[in-house]
Design an enzyme around this catalytic site. Structure first.
Site, PDB file in Angstrom:
ATOM      1  N   ARG A  63       0.834  -1.200   0.000  1.00  0.00           N
ATOM      2  CA  ARG A  63       0.000   0.000   0.000  1.00  0.00           C
ATOM      3  C   ARG A  63       0.871   1.253   0.000  1.00  0.00           C
ATOM      4  O   ARG A  63       1.864   1.334   0.722  1.00  0.00           O
ATOM      5  CB  ARG A  63      -0.886  -0.006   1.243  1.00  0.00           C
ATOM      6  CG  ARG A  63      -1.620   1.301   1.506  1.00  0.00           C
ATOM      7  CD  ARG A  63      -2.382   1.219   2.819  1.00  0.00           C
ATOM      8  NE  ARG A  63      -2.966   2.504   3.183  1.00  0.00           N
ATOM      9  CZ  ARG A  63      -3.655   2.705   4.298  1.00  0.00           C
ATOM     10  NH1 ARG A  63      -3.818   1.717   5.155  1.00  0.00           N
ATOM     11  NH2 ARG A  63      -4.165   3.892   4.567  1.00  0.00           N
ATOM     12  N   ASP A  65       0.315   5.578   0.349  1.00  0.00           N
ATOM     13  CA  ASP A  65      -0.690   6.529   0.807  1.00  0.00           C
ATOM     14  C   ASP A  65      -0.972   7.609  -0.220  1.00  0.00           C
ATOM     15  O   ASP A  65      -0.250   7.753  -1.218  1.00  0.00           O
ATOM     16  CB  ASP A  65      -0.216   7.198   2.105  1.00  0.00           C
ATOM     17  CG  ASP A  65      -0.029   6.192   3.233  1.00  0.00           C
ATOM     18  OD1 ASP A  65      -0.767   5.203   3.248  1.00  0.00           O
ATOM     19  OD2 ASP A  65       0.854   6.417   4.074  1.00  0.00           O
ATOM     20  N   ARG A 209       8.425   8.023   5.812  1.00  0.00           N
ATOM     21  CA  ARG A 209       8.142   9.433   6.061  1.00  0.00           C
ATOM     22  C   ARG A 209       8.469   9.824   7.503  1.00  0.00           C
ATOM     23  O   ARG A 209       8.892  10.955   7.765  1.00  0.00           O
ATOM     24  CB  ARG A 209       6.685   9.733   5.738  1.00  0.00           C
ATOM     25  CG  ARG A 209       6.378   9.638   4.244  1.00  0.00           C
ATOM     26  CD  ARG A 209       4.883   9.533   3.989  1.00  0.00           C
ATOM     27  NE  ARG A 209       4.162  10.651   4.568  1.00  0.00           N
ATOM     28  CZ  ARG A 209       2.837  10.662   4.724  1.00  0.00           C
ATOM     29  NH1 ARG A 209       2.112   9.617   4.359  1.00  0.00           N
ATOM     30  NH2 ARG A 209       2.249  11.713   5.252  1.00  0.00           N
TER      31      ARG A 209
END
Length: 256
Positions: A63, A65, A209
């Site tokens: 996944r 974002d 991140r």
């Protein structure tokens, strides 16, 4: 038969790569949703391309974002229909949105799984290190204070190897396992752009991140590089830096 696609996309146009629901309602658009509509149009045709009646289902390598880009996302899907790769890729690209493209299609063994078969993933984060903005910065994050590349590299070195990365995960992590193996963590500066490459077997939700945010906390507060080691060992998200903007993060490659 099982096929794989290599997919590229501009993340800012989508609510993440994979289909997700909130209170039973699908949140969109997503890369997976658009890809499944296009695949259903080509393979099944007619109303199969409708949001409600998508029939070709895809599995992503992982996944990403909202705002995260990809040039190397790997996706698999199954169909009984025979596909001519060159023609199919061309047709698929013609009906996909302009911010999603497919560069390759291959037949794989039915035991292949885009997510579970992956051995390593390569992410790249880029930000601008300059006091003033530039009209061509686009969506990249701009850091105004001076960056010490050598200190950043020393801090990144503490992440190499196998560790519990709980300090760098967000609360949305569904997988209970927090152990990851990082084999490469490198930073360099090209002009006024800072480029961080991280390669690992797996990544937790928002992990890259948050690592970047911790690097910037070290730089912004003139801390020692060893602060990264302390944060890692505490296994406490509250000790790490902020989760920085998704813009500038790109999934580069998935290896099997």
């Amino acid at each position: 038969m099982r096929y794989t696609l290599q997919v590229q996309y501009v993340g800012k146009d989508y609510a993440g790569s994979q289909i997700q629901f909130e209170n039973g309602i699908e949140i969109g658009p997503t890369v997976q949703g658009e890809l499944e509509k296009a695949l259903s149009t080509l393979i099944i045709g007619g109303k199969a391309a409708d949001n409600i009646t998508r029939q070709v289902k895809t599995v992503f390598s992982g996944r990403t974002d909202r705002g995260v880009n990809s040039i190397g996302q790997v996706v698999h899907f199954d169909t009984d229909k025979s596909i001519v790769a060159s023609k199919f890729v061309y047709q698929l690209n013609e009906i996909l949105p302009k911010t999603i493209s497919v560069s390759d299609l291959k037949v794989v063994d039915e035991k292949f799984h885009a997510q579970k078969s992956a051995k390593r993933r390569h992410y790249k984060y880029i930000f601008v290190n300059r006091k003033y903005k530039n009209a061509f910065d686009g969506d990249l994050m701009r850091v105004k204070f001076d960056i010490d590349i050598e200190r950043m590299q020393k801090a990144l070195n503490y992440l190499l190897g196998e560790h519990d990365f709980s300090s760098f995960k967000s609360s949305g992590t569904l997988n209970p396992s927090k152990i990851c193996f990082i084999e490469k963590a490198q930073v360099e500066k090209q002009g006024d752009k800072v480029i961080i490459d991280i390669v690992g077997n797996r990544f937790l939700y928002n992990m890259v991140r948050t690592i970047v945010g911790t690097l910037l906390e070290i730089e912004g507060h003139n801390l020692q590089a060893e602060h990264m080691k302390e944060v890692l060992e505490m296994c406490d998200r509250r000790k790490a830096g902020q989760t920085v903007s998704p813009y500038g993060l790109t999934l580069i490659k998935v290896e099997y």
